[in-house]
Scaffold this motif. Sequence first.
Motif, PDB file in Angstrom:
ATOM      1  N   ASN A 202      44.099  40.167  43.442  1.00 19.70           N
ATOM      2  CA  ASN A 202      42.715  39.721  43.564  1.00 19.70           C
ATOM      3  C   ASN A 202      41.894  40.767  44.315  1.00 19.70           C
ATOM      4  O   ASN A 202      40.719  40.541  44.613  1.00 19.70           O
ATOM      5  CB  ASN A 202      42.609  38.370  44.266  1.00 19.70           C
ATOM      6  CG  ASN A 202      42.953  37.204  43.348  1.00 19.70           C
ATOM      7  OD1 ASN A 202      42.716  37.255  42.145  1.00 19.70           O
ATOM      8  ND2 ASN A 202      43.533  36.145  43.921  1.00 19.70           N
ATOM      9  N   PHE A 203      42.554  41.863  44.684  1.00 16.05           N
ATOM     10  CA  PHE A 203      41.902  43.051  45.262  1.00 16.05           C
ATOM     11  C   PHE A 203      41.092  42.700  46.518  1.00 16.05           C
ATOM     12  O   PHE A 203      39.939  43.111  46.671  1.00 16.05           O
ATOM     13  CB  PHE A 203      40.997  43.727  44.218  1.00 16.05           C
ATOM     14  CG  PHE A 203      41.685  43.965  42.914  1.00 16.05           C
ATOM     15  CD1 PHE A 203      42.566  45.025  42.755  1.00 16.05           C
ATOM     16  CD2 PHE A 203      41.479  43.109  41.838  1.00 16.05           C
ATOM     17  CE1 PHE A 203      43.217  45.244  41.556  1.00 16.05           C
ATOM     18  CE2 PHE A 203      42.127  43.320  40.631  1.00 16.05           C
ATOM     19  CZ  PHE A 203      42.999  44.391  40.488  1.00 16.05           C
TER      20      PHE A 203
ATOM     21  N   ALA B 268      37.026  36.301  53.296  1.00 21.13           N
ATOM     22  CA  ALA B 268      37.743  37.325  52.530  1.00 21.13           C
ATOM     23  C   ALA B 268      36.948  38.618  52.563  1.00 21.13           C
ATOM     24  O   ALA B 268      35.720  38.615  52.712  1.00 21.13           O
ATOM     25  CB  ALA B 268      37.941  36.869  51.082  1.00 21.13           C
ATOM     26  N   ILE B 269      37.663  39.727  52.448  1.00 24.01           N
ATOM     27  CA  ILE B 269      37.053  41.055  52.446  1.00 24.01           C
ATOM     28  C   ILE B 269      37.534  41.807  51.214  1.00 24.01           C
ATOM     29  O   ILE B 269      38.733  41.841  50.934  1.00 24.01           O
ATOM     30  CB  ILE B 269      37.428  41.847  53.709  1.00 24.01           C
ATOM     31  CG1 ILE B 269      36.797  41.209  54.945  1.00 24.01           C
ATOM     32  CG2 ILE B 269      37.000  43.310  53.591  1.00 24.01           C
ATOM     33  CD1 ILE B 269      37.213  41.876  56.245  1.00 24.01           C
ATOM     34  N   GLY B 270      36.592  42.420  50.495  1.00 22.92           N
ATOM     35  CA  GLY B 270      36.961  43.307  49.404  1.00 22.92           C
ATOM     36  C   GLY B 270      36.842  42.691  48.026  1.00 22.92           C
ATOM     37  O   GLY B 270      36.737  41.483  47.850  1.00 22.92           O
ATOM     38  N   ASN B 271      36.884  43.561  47.041  1.00 20.45           N
ATOM     39  CA  ASN B 271      36.899  43.200  45.629  1.00 20.45           C
ATOM     40  C   ASN B 271      37.401  44.412  44.853  1.00 20.45           C
ATOM     41  O   ASN B 271      37.667  45.459  45.441  1.00 20.45           O
ATOM     42  CB  ASN B 271      35.504  42.779  45.151  1.00 20.45           C
ATOM     43  CG  ASN B 271      34.452  43.813  45.509  1.00 20.45           C
ATOM     44  OD1 ASN B 271      34.494  44.954  45.047  1.00 20.45           O
ATOM     45  ND2 ASN B 271      33.505  43.425  46.366  1.00 20.45           N
ATOM     46  N   VAL B 272      37.543  44.284  43.548  1.00 18.96           N
ATOM     47  CA  VAL B 272      38.082  45.380  42.763  1.00 18.96           C
ATOM     48  C   VAL B 272      37.036  46.477  42.607  1.00 18.96           C
ATOM     49  O   VAL B 272      35.842  46.216  42.484  1.00 18.96           O
ATOM     50  CB  VAL B 272      38.554  44.890  41.373  1.00 18.96           C
ATOM     51  CG1 VAL B 272      37.399  44.365  40.548  1.00 18.96           C
ATOM     52  CG2 VAL B 272      39.311  45.989  40.646  1.00 18.96           C
ATOM     53  N   GLY B 273      37.495  47.731  42.670  1.00 16.63           N
ATOM     54  CA  GLY B 273      36.587  48.855  42.503  1.00 16.63           C
ATOM     55  C   GLY B 273      37.358  50.129  42.224  1.00 16.63           C
ATOM     56  O   GLY B 273      38.589  50.180  42.378  1.00 16.63           O
TER      57      GLY B 273
ATOM     58  N   GLY C  85      45.761  31.584  41.824  1.00 15.80           N
ATOM     59  CA  GLY C  85      44.362  31.472  41.448  1.00 15.80           C
ATOM     60  C   GLY C  85      43.522  32.574  42.037  1.00 15.80           C
ATOM     61  O   GLY C  85      44.031  33.499  42.685  1.00 15.80           O
ATOM     62  N   THR C  86      42.210  32.462  41.840  1.00 11.25           N
ATOM     63  CA  THR C  86      41.269  33.475  42.321  1.00 11.25           C
ATOM     64  C   THR C  86      40.285  32.925  43.336  1.00 11.25           C
ATOM     65  O   THR C  86      39.450  33.670  43.860  1.00 11.25           O
ATOM     66  CB  THR C  86      40.474  34.068  41.141  1.00 11.25           C
ATOM     67  OG1 THR C  86      39.751  33.019  40.478  1.00 11.25           O
ATOM     68  CG2 THR C  86      41.414  34.744  40.139  1.00 11.25           C
ATOM     69  N   GLY C  87      40.342  31.650  43.621  1.00 15.05           N
ATOM     70  CA  GLY C  87      39.416  31.040  44.560  1.00 15.05           C
ATOM     71  C   GLY C  87      39.824  31.271  45.997  1.00 15.05           C
ATOM     72  O   GLY C  87      40.858  31.885  46.299  1.00 15.05           O
ATOM     73  N   ASN C  88      39.015  30.765  46.910  1.00 14.19           N
ATOM     74  CA  ASN C  88      39.343  30.872  48.330  1.00 14.19           C
ATOM     75  C   ASN C  88      40.647  30.144  48.626  1.00 14.19           C
ATOM     76  O   ASN C  88      40.844  28.996  48.206  1.00 14.19           O
ATOM     77  CB  ASN C  88      38.218  30.267  49.179  1.00 14.19           C
ATOM     78  CG  ASN C  88      36.930  31.050  49.079  1.00 14.19           C
ATOM     79  OD1 ASN C  88      36.928  32.225  48.718  1.00 14.19           O
ATOM     80  ND2 ASN C  88      35.812  30.403  49.384  1.00 14.19           N
ATOM     81  N   GLY C  89      41.545  30.812  49.328  1.00 15.95           N
ATOM     82  CA  GLY C  89      42.833  30.204  49.654  1.00 15.95           C
ATOM     83  C   GLY C  89      43.851  30.275  48.538  1.00 15.95           C
ATOM     84  O   GLY C  89      44.964  29.759  48.676  1.00 15.95           O
ATOM     85  N   GLU C  90      43.504  30.931  47.429  1.00 14.49           N
ATOM     86  CA  GLU C  90      44.428  31.098  46.311  1.00 14.49           C
ATOM     87  C   GLU C  90      44.837  32.566  46.217  1.00 14.49           C
ATOM     88  O   GLU C  90      44.104  33.457  46.666  1.00 14.49           O
ATOM     89  CB  GLU C  90      43.774  30.640  45.004  1.00 14.49           C
ATOM     90  CG  GLU C  90      43.405  29.162  45.025  1.00 14.49           C
ATOM     91  CD  GLU C  90      42.640  28.718  43.781  1.00 14.49           C
ATOM     92  OE1 GLU C  90      42.565  27.497  43.545  1.00 14.49           O
ATOM     93  OE2 GLU C  90      42.124  29.600  43.060  1.00 14.49           O
TER      94      GLU C  90
ATOM     95  N   ASN D 231      53.192  33.268  44.803  1.00 14.63           N
ATOM     96  CA  ASN D 231      51.791  33.208  45.234  1.00 14.63           C
ATOM     97  C   ASN D 231      51.586  32.211  46.377  1.00 14.63           C
ATOM     98  O   ASN D 231      50.634  31.427  46.384  1.00 14.63           O
ATOM     99  CB  ASN D 231      50.875  32.852  44.052  1.00 14.63           C
ATOM    100  CG  ASN D 231      50.783  33.974  43.045  1.00 14.63           C
ATOM    101  OD1 ASN D 231      50.636  35.143  43.406  1.00 14.63           O
ATOM    102  ND2 ASN D 231      50.898  33.625  41.766  1.00 14.63           N
ATOM    103  N   LYS D 232      52.477  32.304  47.351  1.00 15.52           N
ATOM    104  CA  LYS D 232      52.408  31.411  48.505  1.00 15.52           C
ATOM    105  C   LYS D 232      52.750  32.160  49.789  1.00 15.52           C
ATOM    106  O   LYS D 232      53.432  33.190  49.762  1.00 15.52           O
ATOM    107  CB  LYS D 232      53.389  30.241  48.356  1.00 15.52           C
ATOM    108  CG  LYS D 232      53.075  29.258  47.245  1.00 15.52           C
ATOM    109  CD  LYS D 232      54.080  28.127  47.233  1.00 15.52           C
ATOM    110  CE  LYS D 232      53.819  27.180  46.060  1.00 15.52           C
ATOM    111  NZ  LYS D 232      52.515  26.501  46.178  1.00 15.52           N
TER     112      LYS D 232
END
Length: 368
Positions: free
Chosen positions: A254-255, A269-274, A228-233, A209-210
Amino acid sequence: MVQGLLARSDAGNWVGLCLCMVLAVGVAVPAYAEDAKAEKNEPTPGPELLLQGGRKLAFVRTFTTDRDVSPKRSFFKKVIDVVAGAPDRHQTIRPYGIAVDSRGRAIVTDPGAMGIHIFDFRDHKYKFIARNDKDENSMKSPQCVAVDAQDNFYVTDSETGRIFVFEPGGKFKRIIGNLKGGEGFFKRPTGIAVDSAAQRIYVTDTLRNKVYVLDMQGSVMQMIGKTGTGNGEFNFPTEIVLHGQDLAVVDTMNFRVQVFDRGGTFKYAIGNVGDGEDFGSFFRPKGIGFDSEGHLYVVDAAWSRVQVFDQLGELLYYFGTRGEKPGAFNLPSGMFIDRNDSVYIADSYNSRIQEFQYYGKREPGGGQ
């Protein structure tokens, strides 16, 4: 007298050979006709997508075998093929990543074939590269590919944990990430991008994850991100691309796609799960690329389509559906957009590359 007899003997042999060839052609007409038809390699008409402002996305062609770059064979060579058998064909099995160099050559990674295809349409040449040595330097699962300013190309191998570097002609040059004991430095290197001006290589390590920032010798200069799920993770980052001063990373589980500056500072960031009906979201994002107008293209393997976003993250349009026809996909993966806005997509489970052409906004008076 001896010379005369030899001459007549040679002539008789040639007549016999030609007669055999003619008879063979006569017997094999149906098969030969089918092969000749395929040899034309004429592009199948594909879809066009008309967009706002006079923009357009048009299907250009597919390619999968060395036949696709070969010049049209002469009648004599085709007759020889009938008699002696057609030449062996090389083709993509499960193409994954693609990059195009300054010469317009398409360099395609193929983990199904455990190698790399080079399609040179300008010079009508094809080359396949594999490293099947029994030593620790074998290439087992090539994933993504990037090209530097000198047309050297860099290929990540997700199984061995290394990066293989090749000269423009395809000659093996060196390995980045070799450790003592036969192990690779990376756990699962996937995406790769090269900044020749800054002398930096960016590599995603999916299992760590890097994003690793290396110098051209392979030394680690910086690491970007953590789990992680935050910005930059990240949660299983894969493909990566450079555009201007931006670094875009596919944050697969993180989709979304995260965009950083080249120093590693998060920007947006762009996008999310769907699901498949939720446009603007992702389920299995793969390849990414930017066109000349700064639009971000994201391949979604699960829904067999490509979504295109503006610089504010708004969905502009999408194209593709599941299938085998031109413009349709079956688990697409990597993509590459060149400086002329040619869009290449690795259509993995259709065993082919599809090429499209994006035509940008037209100015009043017919200018581009």
